[in-house]
Structure formats: C-alpha cells, structure tokens
Write an enzyme that holds these catalytic residues in place. Structure first.
Site, PDB file in Angstrom:
ATOM      1  N   GLU A   1     -56.904  -2.371  23.998  1.00  0.00           N
ATOM      2  CA  GLU A   1     -57.237  -2.167  25.411  1.00  0.00           C
ATOM      3  C   GLU A   1     -57.953  -3.366  26.035  1.00  0.00           C
ATOM      4  OE1 GLU A   1     -58.468   1.763  26.823  1.00  0.00           O
ATOM      5  OE2 GLU A   1     -58.427   2.409  24.743  1.00  0.00           O
TER       6      GLU A   1
ATOM      7  N   HIS B   1     -51.834   3.487  -1.605  1.00  0.00           N
ATOM      8  CA  HIS B   1     -50.798   4.383  -2.108  1.00  0.00           C
ATOM      9  C   HIS B   1     -49.518   4.290  -1.290  1.00  0.00           C
ATOM     10  CE1 HIS B   1     -53.608   6.210  -4.972  1.00  0.00           C
ATOM     11  NE2 HIS B   1     -54.498   5.910  -4.027  1.00  0.00           N
TER      12      HIS B   1
ATOM     13  N   LYS C   1     -50.938   7.944  33.375  1.00  0.00           N
ATOM     14  CA  LYS C   1     -51.660   9.122  33.874  1.00  0.00           C
ATOM     15  C   LYS C   1     -51.121   9.513  35.252  1.00  0.00           C
ATOM     16  CE  LYS C   1     -55.973   8.761  31.289  1.00  0.00           C
ATOM     17  NZ  LYS C   1     -57.420   8.594  31.279  1.00  0.00           N
TER      18      LYS C   1
HETATM   19  C1  F6R Z   1     -59.936   3.583  28.929  1.00  0.00           C
HETATM   20  C2  F6R Z   1     -59.849   4.301  27.678  1.00  0.00           C
HETATM   21  C3  F6R Z   1     -58.896   5.455  27.505  1.00  0.00           C
HETATM   22  C4  F6R Z   1     -59.509   6.795  27.980  1.00  0.00           C
HETATM   23  C5  F6R Z   1     -58.511   7.934  27.768  1.00  0.00           C
HETATM   24  C6  F6R Z   1     -59.115   9.315  28.094  1.00  0.00           C
HETATM   25  O1  F6R Z   1     -61.036   2.684  28.872  1.00  0.00           O
HETATM   26  O2  F6R Z   1     -60.536   3.938  26.770  1.00  0.00           O
HETATM   27  O3  F6R Z   1     -58.563   5.511  26.130  1.00  0.00           O
HETATM   28  O4  F6R Z   1     -60.689   7.055  27.292  1.00  0.00           O
HETATM   29  O5  F6R Z   1     -57.389   7.720  28.561  1.00  0.00           O
HETATM   30  O6  F6R Z   1     -59.768   9.314  29.331  1.00  0.00           O
HETATM   31  P1  F6R Z   1     -61.234   9.953  29.451  1.00  0.00           P
HETATM   32  O7  F6R Z   1     -62.072   9.230  28.469  1.00  0.00           O
HETATM   33  O8  F6R Z   1     -61.632   9.709  30.869  1.00  0.00           O
HETATM   34  O9  F6R Z   1     -61.053  11.412  29.131  1.00  0.00           O
END
Ligand code: F6R
Length: 353
Positions: free
Chosen positions: A237, A253, A347
């Site tokens: 990321e 393994h 998302k």
């Molecule tokens: C972005 C990140 C992502 C979010 C994941 C879930 O920095 O690390 O992995 O953590 O998309 O979102 P949240 O944490 O807001 O539930």
C-alpha cells in the site's frame, strides 16, 4: 548522497505526511492505550470465544493481537475477514467489529450477523456507519481519532483492543509492556527516522536493497508471522510494490521447494527474515538452514532482529522497522505513499451494486 537523505525531496514526495504518521507510532500507541482504558466494556462473563471482524489495515491490528496473546488466552481468538461470521458465533461469543472508517461493507455485514445471533459486542471506529449503528444499538464503542490512512492508524486498531482484553480479565495487564514498546520505538526513531542519513540508517539501506525487487518477508509463528504480513501490506500500500509473506516453520513444508523456478523471477526476490531471540530453538535453526538453501537462488537476504525485553516491545520494534522501510521504498519508487486509489476505486464500484 542517497535520494532518501534529501529532506526537501521527502517532504515534496509525501504531501499527505505519511512519514510523520509512521514516525508518530509511539505517541499514537500511548494515546490508544488511554482510549482503551476509558472505553465502555461489553459483558464478558461466560464468553467462550473472541472474534474480531475487520478488513485490511483494521484487521492487521487484530492479527497482531491474536498472535501476541495466543500463548496466554484460555479461549479461542479468531480474526474473520469476510461478510459472514463462522457458524459457531453465538450468545457466548464476543464479537469485536473494527473498521477505521466505519464504512467497510464486509465489516458492517458481519456486525449485522453478530447482532442477529445475540453475540456480546464491542465496536471500534473513527466514525462512519459503524459508529452510528453501535450508538443506536447500545453496543460499547471506542471512537479513535479520524484523519489517518487506516494502515497508519495501527496503534489505534491494536492497542485499545489489548487494553479491553486486559480489562475483561482475558489477558494480564500490559501497561508496563506497552511503556517499554513506546520507549524502544522512540530509541529506534533516532536510527530509522528521516533525519538519519542512509549510511547509518538500516531502514533506508533495506529500502535501497528492496528497490526494483520482489520483497519476500518471512516471520515465525505465533506472532512475527503477523508482523511479516503487516510488512507485506505496507510494501503493497505505501510503496505500491508487489510483496509476499510467509511463516516458519510452515514454509519449510512447501514454499522451500519452489525457489528454483521461474529463474528470472527468483533472481529478483529480496528476502527479509524477521528474527526474534526467543523463537523456538528449532525455528532459529530453520531460519539458518533455510537461508543456506535460498541463497543461491535469490537476490539477497537481510535479517532484521527484534529489540527490547517484552514480546510487545519486540513486536512493535519489528513493525516500526517495516513501516519506515515501506515508506522509504515508496519514495524510491517515486510514488506518493498515502493514496491507495485502487482500493478506493474498488470500494466505489462495490458500493454501486
Ligand atoms: C488503507 C488500508 C485498507 C483499509 C481497508 C478497510 O490505508 O489500509 O487496507 O484498512 O480497506 O477499511 P477500514 O479500515 O476503514 O475498515
């Protein structure tokens, strides 16, 4: 001079200030512990399992916690990363919903199922729909500060849960260990921070070795495996770089056999071994033998040793090293460490369905 020693470059290439967030982890952990001490508690009498539901940067805090308390907690602890809950979740399960934004759909779905099954509940978020639902449902809720990238809020997703588990009597008090972890990270900051030149800075040096390579991060059960996964996620990321993580002894393994092909790729693998002096003696030996087997095939191998006395300090010392390394690798890759446009796009697309 390394590009990473040019502080003007670091500031201009990191406009959102990921470097500051990374460096600020010790202070974040202190504040997070306070939040966990003050949070309202769920009813824990008779709880027979603990399940944390969350995704990505929010779930990794729970993974670290799970690995960390495995040797002490008398009841099973599971981290669940999907829409549905496991069938065993019932009124005797404590379900903790953790979402930094409060708006992650998998977490909200699992939260809804937990409510339907009458599970004991606790929720943690910086706001969003999860806070709205928790308040409306009367679910004990811990609000953590907003404005961070979720992965930069690791202290906030991990430490309050640690405090809550202690207060519920599921694990012993960890105030002293956390104070040591903060102290060790502050000492490390002098070595790994932006102001320390590459010549004396192991995180900058490691980022330079990883640059242009495929980082493979290996940790060991029960807790540095979660740290290895954290390193992988941070490299993905922050640096927008492919990476892979695996666990000893399990990888001996299967994966150990796979280093031969494809040769063009294995020659690009740069291995990082997360080492801890208290790993099982056989695991220590496995790290050594594994290095000997890998060495002819891969580009290079670096060992990063944990620091500190308590497991919590050692765990955070390795996390801190990985966070700095992935941040420096982003800057070598010439990418802004903060935005994760692909996750935002996904998302957005899924929200349309
Ligand atoms: C972005 C990140 C992502 C979010 C994941 C879930 O920095 O690390 O992995 O953590 O998309 O979102 P949240 O944490 O807001 O539930």
């Amino acid at each position: 001079m390394s590009r990473l020693d040019n502080l003007e470059y670091l500031a201009s290439a990191d406009p959102a200030g990921m470097g500051e967030w990374v460096a600020g982890l010790p202070e974040q952990c202190e504040e997070a512990f306070r939040l966990g001490q003050e949070a309202p508690l769920p009813e824990a009498a008779g709880v027979r399992q603990v399940v944390v539901v969350g995704m990505g940067g929010s779930a990794i805090g729970a993974d670290l916690l799970r690995g960390y308390v495995e040797g002490e907690m008398a009841i099973p602890f599971l981290v669940s990363r999907t829409y549905h809950l496991p069938a065993f979740v019932s009124r005797e399960t404590l379900v903790i919903a953790s979402s930094y934004s409060g708006n992650t759909e998998e977490t909200l779905s699992a939260y809804g199922e937990a409510r339907e099954r009458g599970a004991r509940m606790f929720a943690i978020a910086s706001g969003g729909e999860l806070e709205r639902r928790a308040q409306a449902d009367g679910v004990p809720f811990c609000r953590i500060p907003g404005g961070y990238s979720p992965r930069a809020a690791l202290g906030y997703s991990f430490v309050p849960l640690l405090a809550v588990l202690s207060r519920l009597g599921l694990i012993r008090d960890r105030a002293e260990d956390l104070a040591e972890a903060v102290k060790v990270m502050r000492e490390l900051r002098a070595e790994l921070g932006q102001g320390t030149p590459a010549a004396d800075n192991p995180a900058k040096q490691l980022a330079e070795r990883l640059y242009g390579k495929l980082p493979f991060i290996y940790g060991a059960a029960p807790w540095s495996s979660a740290v290895a996964y954290r390193w992988k996620g941070q490299v993905n990321e922050n640096a927008k770089n492919l990476s892979h993580s695996n666990i000893l002894p399990e990888l001996n393994h299967n994966e150990t056999v796979g280093w031969e092909f494809p040769e063009r790729l294995t020659a690009q693998i740069e291995v990082v071994l997360l080492r801890d002096r208290e790993d099982h003696p056989k695991v220590q030996r496995r790290f050594e033998v594994t290095s000997t087997i890998m060495r002819p095939h891969v580009s290079g191998i670096t060992e990063v040793w944990s620091r500190g006395h308590s497991i919590l300090a050692r765990l955070f010392s390795l996390i801190y090293h990985g966070d700095f390394t992935s941040y420096y690798l982003a800057l070598l890759n010439g990418v802004d460490p903060t935005p994760v446009k692909v996750i935002d796009y996904l998302k957005g697309e899924l929200a349309k369905v």
